[in-house]
Every structure is written in C-alpha cells, then in structure tokens.
Scaffold this motif. Structure first.
Motif, mmCIF file in Angstrom:
data_model
loop_
_atom_site.group_PDB
_atom_site.id
_atom_site.type_symbol
_atom_site.label_atom_id
_atom_site.label_comp_id
_atom_site.label_asym_id
_atom_site.label_seq_id
_atom_site.Cartn_x
_atom_site.Cartn_y
_atom_site.Cartn_z
ATOM 1 N N ARG A 21 0.803 -1.203 0.042
ATOM 2 C CA ARG A 21 -0.133 -0.006 0.180
ATOM 3 C C ARG A 21 0.832 1.294 -0.026
ATOM 4 O O ARG A 21 1.928 1.475 0.568
ATOM 5 N N ILE A 22 0.394 2.208 -0.728
ATOM 6 C CA ILE A 22 1.145 3.496 -0.898
ATOM 7 C C ILE A 22 0.976 4.337 0.323
ATOM 8 O O ILE A 22 -0.040 4.593 0.537
ATOM 9 N N GLU A 23 2.030 4.714 1.189
ATOM 10 C CA GLU A 23 1.970 5.259 2.156
ATOM 11 C C GLU A 23 2.592 6.737 2.366
ATOM 12 O O GLU A 23 2.468 7.394 3.308
ATOM 13 N N THR A 24 3.508 6.781 1.342
ATOM 14 C CA THR A 24 4.399 8.170 1.336
ATOM 15 C C THR A 24 4.245 9.006 0.272
ATOM 16 O O THR A 24 3.816 8.372 -0.886
ATOM 17 N N VAL A 25 4.443 10.266 0.298
ATOM 18 C CA VAL A 25 4.338 11.156 -0.893
ATOM 19 C C VAL A 25 5.197 10.650 -2.015
ATOM 20 O O VAL A 25 5.031 10.908 -2.923
ATOM 21 N N GLU A 26 6.300 10.114 -1.446
ATOM 22 C CA GLU A 26 7.501 9.680 -2.532
ATOM 23 C C GLU A 26 6.989 8.458 -3.328
ATOM 24 O O GLU A 26 7.151 8.617 -4.607
ATOM 25 N N GLU A 27 6.216 7.605 -2.806
ATOM 26 C CA GLU A 27 5.641 6.547 -3.544
ATOM 27 C C GLU A 27 4.515 7.204 -4.539
ATOM 28 O O GLU A 27 4.415 6.859 -5.758
ATOM 29 N N LEU A 28 3.715 8.131 -3.819
ATOM 30 C CA LEU A 28 2.668 8.314 -4.521
ATOM 31 C C LEU A 28 2.845 9.315 -5.994
ATOM 32 O O LEU A 28 2.379 9.160 -6.893
ATOM 33 N N GLU A 29 3.805 10.121 -5.863
ATOM 34 C CA GLU A 29 4.414 11.057 -6.899
ATOM 35 C C GLU A 29 5.000 10.339 -8.042
ATOM 36 O O GLU A 29 4.858 10.851 -9.193
ATOM 37 N N LYS A 30 5.340 9.090 -7.766
ATOM 38 C CA LYS A 30 5.541 8.158 -9.012
ATOM 39 C C LYS A 30 4.135 7.818 -9.871
ATOM 40 O O LYS A 30 4.294 7.380 -10.918
ATOM 41 N N ALA A 52 -2.990 5.354 3.020
ATOM 42 C CA ALA A 52 -2.522 4.084 2.778
ATOM 43 C C ALA A 52 -3.614 3.464 1.412
ATOM 44 O O ALA A 52 -4.671 3.764 1.803
ATOM 45 N N ILE A 53 -2.871 3.351 0.298
ATOM 46 C CA ILE A 53 -3.719 3.187 -0.839
ATOM 47 C C ILE A 53 -3.274 1.926 -1.558
ATOM 48 O O ILE A 53 -1.941 1.684 -1.815
ATOM 49 N N SER A 54 -4.291 0.927 -1.628
ATOM 50 C CA SER A 54 -3.726 -0.275 -2.227
ATOM 51 C C SER A 54 -3.395 -0.127 -3.638
ATOM 52 O O SER A 54 -3.837 0.794 -4.461
ATOM 53 N N PRO A 55 -2.040 -0.729 -4.269
ATOM 54 C CA PRO A 55 -1.820 -0.496 -5.630
ATOM 55 C C PRO A 55 -3.075 -0.606 -6.602
ATOM 56 O O PRO A 55 -3.130 0.355 -7.628
ATOM 57 N N TYR A 56 -3.890 -1.644 -6.422
ATOM 58 C CA TYR A 56 -5.271 -1.683 -7.168
ATOM 59 C C TYR A 56 -5.713 -0.224 -7.112
ATOM 60 O O TYR A 56 -6.183 -0.040 -8.395
ATOM 61 N N TYR A 57 -6.178 0.162 -5.968
ATOM 62 C CA TYR A 57 -6.991 1.101 -5.828
ATOM 63 C C TYR A 57 -6.342 2.548 -6.552
ATOM 64 O O TYR A 57 -6.907 3.202 -7.167
ATOM 65 N N ALA A 58 -5.069 2.607 -6.228
ATOM 66 C CA ALA A 58 -4.338 3.775 -6.828
ATOM 67 C C ALA A 58 -4.173 3.609 -8.299
ATOM 68 O O ALA A 58 -4.220 4.821 -9.123
ATOM 69 N N SER A 59 -4.159 2.443 -8.907
ATOM 70 C CA SER A 59 -4.212 2.333 -10.449
ATOM 71 C C SER A 59 -5.540 2.776 -10.934
ATOM 72 O O SER A 59 -5.568 2.977 -12.318
#
Ligand SMILES: *Cc1c(COP(=O)(O)O)cnc(C)c1O
Ligand code: SF4
Length: 414
Positions: A21-30, A52-59
């Motif tokens: 799950r995406i938990e930081t700004v650094e991961e998110l900005e990618k 916290a965002i699952s990669p699926y939901y983020a996609s």
C-alpha cells in the motif's frame, strides 16, 4: 501494474496488495502528478490521518485530474487540517454506547450491535468517520477483546443481529473469521451476521475462493460494502461481487454523499444501476458525518433529499437507497427524504407522486384494529410490542400523551 513492477500473480494477491500500500508522498508522486504545494499539503495532512492506498485502488486514479473521484477518496488534502467548531472525535458517540472503554461493541439499537473486529483497511478513505480508530495501533483488536465482545453478545439475548465492522471486517485472517462466525452462530439468539467491508472496492483480491468457502458455510451472513462512484465498479470489483453472490451472500451497499465525488443525481443514479447489475442492493446513502477534517466533503442535507427526489419513481425502486443522517450525539440513523404526503383528513389522504401528480386516497369508512388471533409472537418477543419510542404515544395501556426530555427547563421552574 507496470509501475509496481509486479507480476500478474503478485498483483492479484491481496497480501501483496496489502503489503505494498502506498503510504508516502515519495511513492505517490511516481503515480500521479503532484505540485510542490500539493506534496507539502499531503505531508501535513498525513500527520493527522495516515495514508494507505492499495496499488489496485491507486491504479484507478486518473493521474492528471486533481478532481478524480477516486483520487479525492484516497489522497489527503490540506483541507483535512481545517478545524471547525462542531467537529467531533467520535461524532456518533460510538464509544459512549459501549459496555466499556476498550470494548469493541456498540450497543445502540435494541436488537442489534456493531462489533468492531479490525482496525485495518485496504485503503484509508479520506472521508472515514472512524478516523480515531482506523489505522491506530492503540486500538488493538486482540483475541481477548474479541472474546469479551462475544461474551457480551452471549449475555444479551435481545441481540439477534450482529454487524461486523472495523476498519474492515474482512481484513482478518480466514481462520479468525471462520472461528468468529462459528462462535457467533453458536449463540442461539444470534439470527444474522452482517459483514461491513470495503475490500470489494479497495482490495477486491481479498475475495478469494477460500474466503467464499467459509462464508458459504454460514447460511445467514449478509455483506454490506461501500461503493461511492461508478468508476469503482471495475472488472476486478465485479468479479469479487460475483464470487460473493455465488457463495450465497446477499449483497448491499452503503455510500457516503461526498462533495465533489458523488454529489450529483446522475452519478448516484448510474452508481445504483451499476450496483444492481452486480446483484447489490443500494441500502443507505449517508449524509457525511461531523468527524474532524471532513468539512470539505460535506454537502447540504437538502442536496441528498434532492438526489432521492430525482431517483424515486424515476427509476427502479430497487435502485433507490434510504438517505440517512446519523444523528450527532448517538441518536442513530435518521431517514430523510422528499415528502409525499400533502394533507390528510378523516376521509382521506392527499398524496403527490414523483411527477407532481396530486391524488386523494380515501380511507376506509370504519377501521379499527384489535388482536383477534391466537398467535403468541409478541409474547415471545417483547421487543415487538408497541409501547416503545414514539409508539408509546399510541399505546392505550400507557397514559402518556407527550414525550419530553428529562432536561426540560420549564419542568425545573416549579
Ligand atoms: C448503523 C448501525 C447499526 C445498524 O443499523 P441498521 O439501520 O439496522 O442497518 C447498528 N448499530 C450501530 C451502532 C449503527 O451505527
Ligand atoms: S474502509 Fe471504511 S473504516 Fe476503512 S478507512 Fe475506509 S471508511 Fe474508514
């Protein structure tokens, strides 16, 4: 999927999804475009409520649209830091209606309880009403606390309906869920168990054949999920819901009315139509709660009523949820909607329909009710008798003609 460098197998594994799950700004900005100010805002907001965002939901997020409804539910914003005077930590007083401070039970209504069994979620929704508990390690749903919850239910024979929630009730292990359902259905007075879970939306990979096999064993398990926007009904989500339906689980949906996400009658109508296609009944549409940091998500109550006005009669009755305001202070859910009763007299009622047609429905000439049957249903179930709540005013055995709050000022005068 490419970004995560995941194999198809990994991407469809819920444990992989949960771990990544995406938990930081650094991961998110990618993944999505973020300005420098947005990044600063997110960092500040994260101090109050984690991301916290699952990669699926983020996609599912549109990487270039700051108003993407998926993004708005998943990505923090500085608006969450705005404090309003009426905001409450526990707007629904769920803690007040608990047998004890550590307890995971909220017993508000006569015959049913809310039983929180996990503080994990596939994604931390920015509009979450249980922010104080979700993702907070202090709220530990240990086996001991859960056993105490079970004990409470066992000791209260009036409880016939148990709502498992959290966090997300499906983010416990298969073994624990199986054990818990077994324990619950071993209690003679527990008739149904409702599972509250957003995993079909945020982590549909969690709906595995093994999980469905467990659910299928218990005949009286229902599931309510939380789709807010038609964009969330993806092939993955559909597959998860189909598996649950196949396991014989009746499916419902509870949406939250959110400014900028779904506060449009067309969006809600489309959502409800899509839900019916996956055998899911729109159950409640919630007015946004008074939890902290939610002001920017709130709509007027009248917007919700307007949305119902544009659904009822205009589309399948099955597609119309009940719009509810969860009363601050712990009063529970209060349904609100358009008024269809225009007037009434001894001889009839005047009604209007969804088109604005006004009609008169004559009342029967003589009508009164008296129990004439030799049935004893109400003797065995005292809760079914009238004489509670507003119905007290109708009850002839009661000589009450007004319900008054204990704290009424004029009562203290003399
Ligand atoms: C919503 C809720 C319930 C269930 O209410 P229903 O109207 O039966 O769906 C039960 N307990 C609590 C504390 C709730 O918030
Ligand atoms: S899934 Fe439910 S409990 Fe979890 S963060 Fe979202 S709204 Fe809150």
């Amino acid at each position: 999927m490419n970004y995560f460098n995941a194999s198809e197998e990994e991407f469809s594994d819920w444990k992989w999804q949960y771990r990544h799950r995406i938990e930081t700004v650094e991961e998110l900005e990618k993944l999505i475009q973020l300005s420098e100010t947005e990044k600063e805002d997110i960092k500040k907001a994260l101090e109050v409520f984690p991301m916290a965002i699952s990669p699926y939901y983020a996609s599912l997020i549109d990487p270039t649209d700051p108003n993407c409804p998926i993004r708005m539910q998943a990505v923090p914003s500085s608006a969450e830091l705005k404090k309003s005077s009426w905001e409450l930590e526990d707007p629904l007083c769920e803690d007040k209606d608990s047998p004890s401070e550590e307890s995971c039970i909220t017993h508000r209504y006569p015959d049913r309880v809310l039983f929180l069994i996990s503080n994990r979620c596939g994604m931390y929704c920015r509009h979450c009403t249980r922010k104080r508990r979700v993702g907070n390690r202090e709220y530990d749903y240990s086996e001991k606390v859960i056993r105490e919850g079970l004990e409470y239910i066992r000791e209260h024979p009036e409880i016939r309906d148990v709502l498992l929630s959290g966090g997300d009730a499906l983010l416990v292990s298969d073994e624990r869920l199986d054990w818990l359902l077994g324990e619950l259905f071993d209690i003679p007075h527990v008739e149904i168990v409702r599972i509250g879970s957003r995993v079909p939306v945020t982590l549909p990979q969690r709906i595995t054949p093994e999980l469905c096999e467990i659910l299928e064993k218990y005949p009286s398990v229902w599931l309510n999920t939380h789709f807010n926007h038609p964009k969330e009904i993806t092939p993955e989500a559909k597959k998860a819901m189909r598996m649950l339906a196949k396991a014989g689980v009746p499916l419902g949906n509870q949406s939250v009315l959110l400014r900028g996400v779904n506060d449009c009658p067309m969006v809600i109508k489309k959502l409800c139509h899509e839900l019916l296609k996956i055998k899911t009944r729109p159950y409640y549409l919630y007015q946004c709660d008074l939890s902290f940091g939610l002001e920017h998500f709130r709509t007027s109550v009248s917007r919700g009523i307007e949305i119902i006005e544009m659904l009822r009669g205009h589309t399948s009755g099955l597609a119309v949820p009940t719009f509810v305001v969860d009363a601050p202070g712990g009063g529970g859910k209060i349904p609100v909607g358009p008024n269809y009763l225009i007037s009434s007299s001894d001889t009839g009622v005047v009604l209007r329909n969804y088109e604005g047609v006004i009609c008169m429905y004559p009342e029967p000439e003589a009508y009164s009710w008296e129990c004439q049957q030799a049935c004893s249903i109400c003797d065995k179930h005292p809760g079914l008798k009238s004489g509670t709540g507003i119905a007290k005013l109708y009850d002839e055995e009661n000589d009450i003609i007004a319900l008054e709050p204990e704290s009424l000022e004029r009562k203290k005068r003399f």
